[in-house]
Design an enzyme around this catalytic site. Structure first.
Site, PDB file in Angstrom:
ATOM      1  N   CYS A  90      11.959  28.925  36.446  1.00 57.58           N
ATOM      2  CA  CYS A  90      10.613  28.995  35.855  1.00 57.58           C
ATOM      3  C   CYS A  90      10.344  27.762  35.001  1.00 57.58           C
ATOM      4  CB  CYS A  90      10.466  30.248  34.990  1.00 57.58           C
ATOM      5  SG  CYS A  90      10.486  31.793  35.907  1.00 57.58           S
ATOM      6  N   CYS A 162      16.547  38.585  34.636  1.00 61.97           N
ATOM      7  CA  CYS A 162      15.528  37.728  35.249  1.00 61.97           C
ATOM      8  C   CYS A 162      14.245  38.544  35.348  1.00 61.97           C
ATOM      9  CB  CYS A 162      15.979  37.248  36.624  1.00 61.97           C
ATOM     10  SG  CYS A 162      14.753  36.196  37.436  1.00 61.97           S
ATOM     11  N   GLN A 265       7.339  36.908  52.515  1.00 62.29           N
ATOM     12  CA  GLN A 265       6.735  36.494  51.251  1.00 62.29           C
ATOM     13  C   GLN A 265       7.424  37.243  50.110  1.00 62.29           C
ATOM     14  OE1 GLN A 265       4.756  34.102  50.738  1.00 62.29           O
ATOM     15  NE2 GLN A 265       3.607  33.724  52.608  1.00 62.29           N
ATOM     16  N   PHE A 294       1.542  29.433  63.689  1.00 63.08           N
ATOM     17  CA  PHE A 294       2.683  29.541  62.756  1.00 63.08           C
ATOM     18  C   PHE A 294       2.771  31.000  62.282  1.00 63.08           C
ATOM     19  CE2 PHE A 294       0.610  25.398  62.276  1.00 63.08           C
ATOM     20  CZ  PHE A 294       1.642  24.516  62.518  1.00 63.08           C
ATOM     21  N   ASN A 299       2.952  38.691  60.012  1.00 68.03           N
ATOM     22  CA  ASN A 299       2.425  39.082  58.700  1.00 68.03           C
ATOM     23  C   ASN A 299       0.894  39.156  58.705  1.00 68.03           C
ATOM     24  OD1 ASN A 299       2.852  39.671  55.830  1.00 68.03           O
ATOM     25  ND2 ASN A 299       1.995  37.654  55.435  1.00 68.03           N
ATOM     26  N   ASN A 342       5.857  24.847  71.193  1.00 67.62           N
ATOM     27  CA  ASN A 342       5.992  23.692  70.310  1.00 67.62           C
ATOM     28  C   ASN A 342       4.596  23.340  69.812  1.00 67.62           C
ATOM     29  OD1 ASN A 342       6.316  21.256  69.038  1.00 67.62           O
ATOM     30  ND2 ASN A 342       7.398  20.253  70.724  1.00 67.62           N
ATOM     31  N   ASP A 363      -0.860  29.325  59.054  1.00 64.01           N
ATOM     32  CA  ASP A 363      -0.041  29.452  57.839  1.00 64.01           C
ATOM     33  C   ASP A 363       1.215  28.604  58.021  1.00 64.01           C
ATOM     34  OD1 ASP A 363       1.230  30.237  55.524  1.00 64.01           O
ATOM     35  OD2 ASP A 363       1.648  32.280  56.182  1.00 64.01           O
ATOM     36  N   CYS A 389       1.173  26.352  51.483  1.00 63.49           N
ATOM     37  CA  CYS A 389       2.153  26.358  50.387  1.00 63.49           C
ATOM     38  C   CYS A 389       2.361  24.951  49.840  1.00 63.49           C
ATOM     39  CB  CYS A 389       3.480  26.964  50.845  1.00 63.49           C
ATOM     40  SG  CYS A 389       4.244  26.111  52.230  1.00 63.49           S
TER      41      CYS A 389
END
Length: 433
Positions: A90, A162, A265, A294, A299, A342, A363, A389
């Protein structure tokens, strides 16, 4: 006789300067100006004054460390974790959640040259359902270290708690430490992964030497007493199931199975909201054909299939394609197909693409999707949702869509990793008529 003198060591006294912080970057560093140069200072927040010393001086910017903080921001928080500041996990526990979200949104807006319309967030603590803890045997003390890497180092911080882990995993930490520290093989342990699935808790132990029967028995007893699914990994390719069945998690009313090493995730709450928002943004209609690039093990693909006429999921990893197909069968979805391709090649020439698509979702990993942007443009979808991301590659890839006549209709910051410097986002592109 020649005499040799050792060179005198140069001693430099770092100058202490006083700065006022006016911004927070997306990594949680305070941003100040001094002599016309931008200074990045970990540990400081906007509206704070401090005495600092420069630790790295570049042409365009410099880095500094705090000597003494002279004032506190009203948005300064007391970190919940005793390891904060040493552990590399963090970077922002000292900042209010609101400030974290504002600074990340501002960084995203600057990169995308577009206003962030919303923040998709969930609980800021106890959100992480997966953790990989490094293990290291200390010969001097004959103790086993278990924890995360120090900031900027390969050394391990021996963590006792944690608070960003889901409560079930945080409560397990001392028990796992005690169990692994009692094994004969504790000199030969690499890391342990803990995963909280909807189906239960998983423990994956990487060991670098064969386990004795006594050690295996201890691990099995521990997994039974704690209700864990136990997996042993003697190397990176082999995974032995000791106890437990195929794990699964809920995603928007569907059940998705996964292998212990599969990517999922880590923030279940934000994942649910992200998927629901993606479906809403795409405005999926019963007659739509939707393409998910992707796609992983489904998901987004499977929730899309509950609303569209047909969905095609395309993925570069064969094992994930098989998992996606399996999940479609388990959920009784017959209008979805998965393909291994591919994605750097022209997928628009594939038979499954000949009828085109109304909507596209992608994604990609951190490298982005530069190789497929022109393919998406060829398909001429009405709407595109890009989940990212890495804001830098998102900004790069977006340029191709903007030049092709798409506009940014919505831009969201995904607060997938509160208290860290990770910035995720989601964009809706609409085709200009």
């Amino acid at each position: 006789m020649a005499q040799f003198y050792s060179a005198k060591r140069r001693t430099t006294t770092r100058q202490i300067i006083t700065v006022s912080v006016n911004d927070l970057d997306s990594f949680g560093q305070g941003v100040a100006r001094h002599n016309g140069k931008t200074l990045f200072i970990p540990g400081l927040l906007p509206q704070e004054n401090a005495e600092v010393t420069v630790t790295e001086d570049k042409k365009q910017y410099a880095r500094a460390k705090v000597v003494r903080r002279l004032s506190d921001s009203p948005e300064r928080e007391t970190p919940r974790c005793p390891h904060f500041g040493v552990c590399g996990g963090c970077q922002q526990q000292h900042a209010s959640v609101d400030l974290q979200q504002r600074s990340k949104s501002a960084a995203l807006a600057r990169l995308m040259k577009h206003e962030v319309s919303e923040v998709i967030a969930d609980v800021p603590w106890g959100y992480r359902r997966r953790a990989r803890l490094s293990l290291n045997y200390l010969p001097k003390t004959q103790q086993l270290q278990m924890g995360f890497r120090k900031a900027g180092s390969s050394d391990i911080v021996d963590v006792k708690q944690c608070p960003i882990l889901v409560p079930q995993l945080e409560a397990l930490l001392p028990k796992v430490r005690a169990c692994l520290g009692s094994l004969q093989a504790m000199r030969h342990l690499g890391h342990v992964e803990l995963v909280q699935a909807t189906s239960g808790t998983l423990m994956i132990l990487r060991h670098t030497a064969p386990l004795s029967s006594a050690d295996r028995e201890k691990l099995e007893r521990f997994s039974h007493s704690e209700g864990l699914d136990l997996y042993l990994a003697p190397d990176s390719e082999i995974l032995e199931t000791v106890s437990g069945e195929m794990p699964w998690y809920d995603s928007n009313g569907l059940r998705l199975t996964f292998s212990p090493r599969d990517f999922i995730q880590v923030n279940a709450g934000v994942n649910q909201k992200m998927v629901a928002s993606a479906l809403e943004w795409l405005d999926v209609q019963p007659e739509d054909r939707v393409l998910d690039l992707f796609c992983g093990m489904g998901n987004f693909t499977l929730p899309l299939a509950t609303q569209a006429a047909s969905v095609v999921g395309v993925e570069g990893v064969p094992a994930l394609v098989e998992k996606g197909q399996q999940n479609a069968r388990l959920n009784g979805l017959q209008n979805v197909t998965f393909y291994h391709e591919n994605l750097e090649e022209d997928v628009t020439k594939q038979p499954w693409a000949k009828n085109g698509f109304d909507k596209v979702l992608l994604d990609p990993a951190r490298a982005g999707a530069a190789g497929v942007m022109q393919q998406i443009i060829k398909l001429e979808p009405i709407r595109i949702v890009y989940v990212s991301c890495n804001p830098a590659t998102l900004a790069r890839d977006s340029e191709a869509l903007l030049k092709a006549g798409y506009t940014i209709a919505r831009l969201a910051m995904l607060d997938m990793f509160p208290h860290t410097g990770h910035l995720e986002s989601m964009v809706l592109f609409s085709r200009v008529k």
